[in-house]
Structure formats: C-alpha cells, structure tokens
Design an enzyme around this catalytic site. Sequence first.
Site, PDB file in Angstrom:
ATOM      1  N   HIS A  34       2.423  12.797 -13.477  1.00 16.90           N
ATOM      2  CA  HIS A  34       2.736  11.699 -13.948  1.00 16.90           C
ATOM      3  C   HIS A  34       1.704  10.460 -14.076  1.00 16.90           C
ATOM      4  O   HIS A  34       0.583  10.975 -13.682  1.00 16.90           O
ATOM      5  CB  HIS A  34       4.059  11.073 -12.881  1.00 16.90           C
ATOM      6  CG  HIS A  34       3.589  10.943 -11.543  1.00 16.90           C
ATOM      7  ND1 HIS A  34       2.536  10.249 -10.991  1.00 16.90           N
ATOM      8  CD2 HIS A  34       3.958  11.606 -10.474  1.00 16.90           C
ATOM      9  CE1 HIS A  34       2.407  10.320  -9.794  1.00 16.90           C
ATOM     10  NE2 HIS A  34       3.212  11.052  -9.454  1.00 16.90           N
ATOM     11  N   HIS A  37      -0.916  10.252 -11.292  1.00 14.11           N
ATOM     12  CA  HIS A  37      -2.131  11.430 -11.479  1.00 14.11           C
ATOM     13  C   HIS A  37      -2.958  10.954 -12.502  1.00 14.11           C
ATOM     14  O   HIS A  37      -4.250  11.180 -12.482  1.00 14.11           O
ATOM     15  CB  HIS A  37      -1.546  12.829 -11.617  1.00 14.11           C
ATOM     16  CG  HIS A  37      -0.474  13.304 -10.722  1.00 14.11           C
ATOM     17  ND1 HIS A  37       0.836  13.471 -10.563  1.00 14.11           N
ATOM     18  CD2 HIS A  37      -0.599  13.706  -9.227  1.00 14.11           C
ATOM     19  CE1 HIS A  37       1.442  13.874  -9.533  1.00 14.11           C
ATOM     20  NE2 HIS A  37       0.457  14.236  -8.886  1.00 14.11           N
ATOM     21  N   ASP A 150      -0.928   8.227  -1.105  1.00 11.58           N
ATOM     22  CA  ASP A 150      -1.054   9.025   0.477  1.00 11.58           C
ATOM     23  C   ASP A 150      -2.126   8.658   1.034  1.00 11.58           C
ATOM     24  O   ASP A 150      -3.254   9.145   1.291  1.00 11.58           O
ATOM     25  CB  ASP A 150      -1.170  10.557  -0.408  1.00 11.58           C
ATOM     26  CG  ASP A 150       0.073  11.116  -1.159  1.00 11.58           C
ATOM     27  OD1 ASP A 150       1.018  11.610  -0.841  1.00 11.58           O
ATOM     28  OD2 ASP A 150      -0.046  10.806  -2.515  1.00 11.58           O
TER      29      ASP A 150
HETATM   30  P1  AMP Z   1       0.037  15.452  -5.447  1.00 13.01           P
HETATM   31  O1  AMP Z   1       0.499  16.080  -6.775  1.00 13.01           O
HETATM   32  O2  AMP Z   1       1.246  14.749  -5.032  1.00 13.01           O
HETATM   33  O3  AMP Z   1      -0.336  16.015  -4.421  1.00 13.01           O
HETATM   34  O4  AMP Z   1      -0.853  14.263  -5.725  1.00 13.01           O
HETATM   35  C1  AMP Z   1      -2.022  14.461  -6.078  1.00 13.01           C
HETATM   36  C2  AMP Z   1      -3.083  13.079  -5.947  1.00 13.01           C
HETATM   37  O5  AMP Z   1      -2.326  12.172  -6.690  1.00 13.01           O
HETATM   38  C3  AMP Z   1      -3.049  12.670  -4.621  1.00 13.01           C
HETATM   39  O6  AMP Z   1      -4.288  11.917  -4.490  1.00 13.01           O
HETATM   40  C4  AMP Z   1      -1.996  11.181  -4.750  1.00 13.01           C
HETATM   41  O7  AMP Z   1      -2.370  10.456  -3.819  1.00 13.01           O
HETATM   42  C5  AMP Z   1      -2.159  11.044  -6.095  1.00 13.01           C
HETATM   43  N1  AMP Z   1      -0.851  10.203  -6.466  1.00 13.01           N
HETATM   44  C6  AMP Z   1       0.491  10.692  -6.165  1.00 13.01           C
HETATM   45  N2  AMP Z   1       1.146   9.617  -6.901  1.00 13.01           N
HETATM   46  C7  AMP Z   1       0.577   8.604  -7.020  1.00 13.01           C
HETATM   47  C8  AMP Z   1       0.735   7.069  -7.485  1.00 13.01           C
HETATM   48  N3  AMP Z   1       2.007   6.904  -7.857  1.00 13.01           N
HETATM   49  N4  AMP Z   1      -0.353   6.438  -7.881  1.00 13.01           N
HETATM   50  C9  AMP Z   1      -1.609   6.809  -7.685  1.00 13.01           C
HETATM   51  N5  AMP Z   1      -1.841   8.078  -7.051  1.00 13.01           N
HETATM   52  C10 AMP Z   1      -0.914   8.891  -7.054  1.00 13.01           C
END
Ligand code: AMP
Length: 283
Positions: A34, A37, A150
């Site tokens: 999204h 990312h 996170d």
């Molecule tokens: P994930 O796919 O949920 O493991 O997240 C991958 C990376 O994207 C991690 O570094 C998360 O902190 C970051 N991330 C997830 N959601 C957001 C968001 N809404 N804003 C900024 N970074 C995000």
Amino acid sequence: MEVLTTKSDMRAFGAALRKVGRSQALVPTMGALHEGHLSLVRRAGAEADATVVSIFVNPTQFGPEEDFSRYPRDMERDLELCRAEGAAAIFAPSAEEMYVGKPTTFVGEEVLASGLCGAFRPGHFRGVLTVVAKLFHVVQPDVAVFGRKDLQQARLIEQMVRDLDFPVRICTAPTVREDDGLAMSSRNRYLDPAERKSALSLYESLGCAQRVYNEGERDPKVIERMIREQVSPTGGVELEYVEIVSYDTLKPVQRVEKGTVVALAARVGNTRLIDNVVLGGAL
Ligand code: AMP
C-alpha cells in the site's frame, strides 16, 4: 526490474551492482503493498542508487494462532507497484528457499523486545530479527528503510545493527495514513465497514494525546486515561495495550517530553491493529 527468487541470484545481483560502485537500499516487506510501503520505496530511492524490495511473508514471525495462512498475498499487483516506483529488483523467495532445512539458530533481543507487542506476541520479534538479519546477509544493502508505524520493530532493528555490527545504515520513515487518519496496514482489508469506522477511534485518541501534549499536559497517566476513555470497547475496539514510553528504552516514562512515544495495539473484531504517535512530532 528483476524478479529474483533465489538467494544466489539475489547475491549475484547485489555483487554486480557493488562492482560498478552503485549503492543499494533494501525495503523489507511482507507484500500486499500500500502507500505506506511505497513511501519507503521512494525514500529508498532517495538514499541509494538502486532499490531492492523484498516480499516475503515470514512464517517465523507469526504465532500458531495468528493469520499467517490468510495474510493477504497479491504478487502480480505488488510487482506492478514496485515497477512503477522504479525499484531495481524484487527479492521474493519461497519459505523453503529462505529457510533451508529446519533452522535452529535465531536472533533474539533481550530487553527492548519484551514489552509492548513483544509481551503479546511471544517469539514475534525473534522471527522478525532473524529474517531481517538473513535479508541483510543475502542482499548486503548499504541502507535499509523501515516504517515508524511498526515502531518497536524499527527500534529493535536499530539495536540489532548496533549490537551485531551489521554494516548497514537504518532509516525510518513516518506513518502513512488513509485520508481519515487510519494508519495504512495490509491488515486493514480484513475490516468490515463497521469495524473500519470503529478503528478510527485509535487514530482519534492519538490525535487527542498529541493535542493535550501541545497544550502543555506532561503527565503520562492523564494521557493514558484519556486514550482509554476514547477507545471504547462498546465500539468494538478492544485495547490490548496503551503505553507511553521513551523511544530509546521503550520503557514507560514518568514525565512526558518531546519525542515521547504513545504506542497502542487493539483488536477490532478478529483484526489486530497497532498505531503510535511521537509527541511533539507529526502524527
Ligand atoms: P509489512 O509488510 O507490514 O511487514 O511492512 C513492511 C514495512 O512497511 C515495515 O517497515 C513497516 O513499518 C512499513 N509500513 C507498514 N505500514 C506502513 C505505513 N502505514 N506507513 C509507513 N510505513 C509502513
């Protein structure tokens, strides 16, 4: 854009870049991408010559009762989005490729990982740190970008890099939100319309915390009480924790100051959501 599925291809790609003196940034993700990312992919593009996005739903960071099998997966769409952002390569290994045999060596952190989400998700951060350490070894990036959504994860990775001398610079980037303020998350797609509406109280409560801080409130107990009052279980949102902590130690503070973090986790129906705000900074 290269799509690499084996560790040896990923290593060869990185080695070829290094040979011609090009720096690399890594953005680790679990896919179902999204705007949050994609903001990291853009940041990576500003930090290095070539960006590698890893897409890997990491089984070792999910508990037995958690949503590993139903976690959203949409590789074709993810590849399109990364291509449009100018990523140089996608690293998308299978679980069998990533974990050869049954691993018995893990990376654990013994202080910062115990509170907040770590208290409710036993083994979660061990799985996260282990897979991030492996990605750092395989990709060998100059810089890696993580989201402050996170926040405990980002803080733990900074600590791991410092404690274990990984030659990588860590950047953290702000939380990207939906128009109404809900923090973007791959798990938001689990929410039905009523849950989606209720989930907004998390953002609203953090907005209130920011406002009362800006108006001069410095007592963490007052801010915590206010958040608990705002996020009511009658709206279907059940707080797992709300804590007011120092970014450095992730331990509760006696007095709130600029940079203090308000972090929370909640269950909205069957979906677990997290959010946080850094007081005195942007929400
Ligand atoms: P994930 O796919 O949920 O493991 O997240 C991958 C990376 O994207 C991690 O570094 C998360 O902190 C970051 N991330 C997830 N959601 C957001 C968001 N809404 N804003 C900024 N970074 C995000």
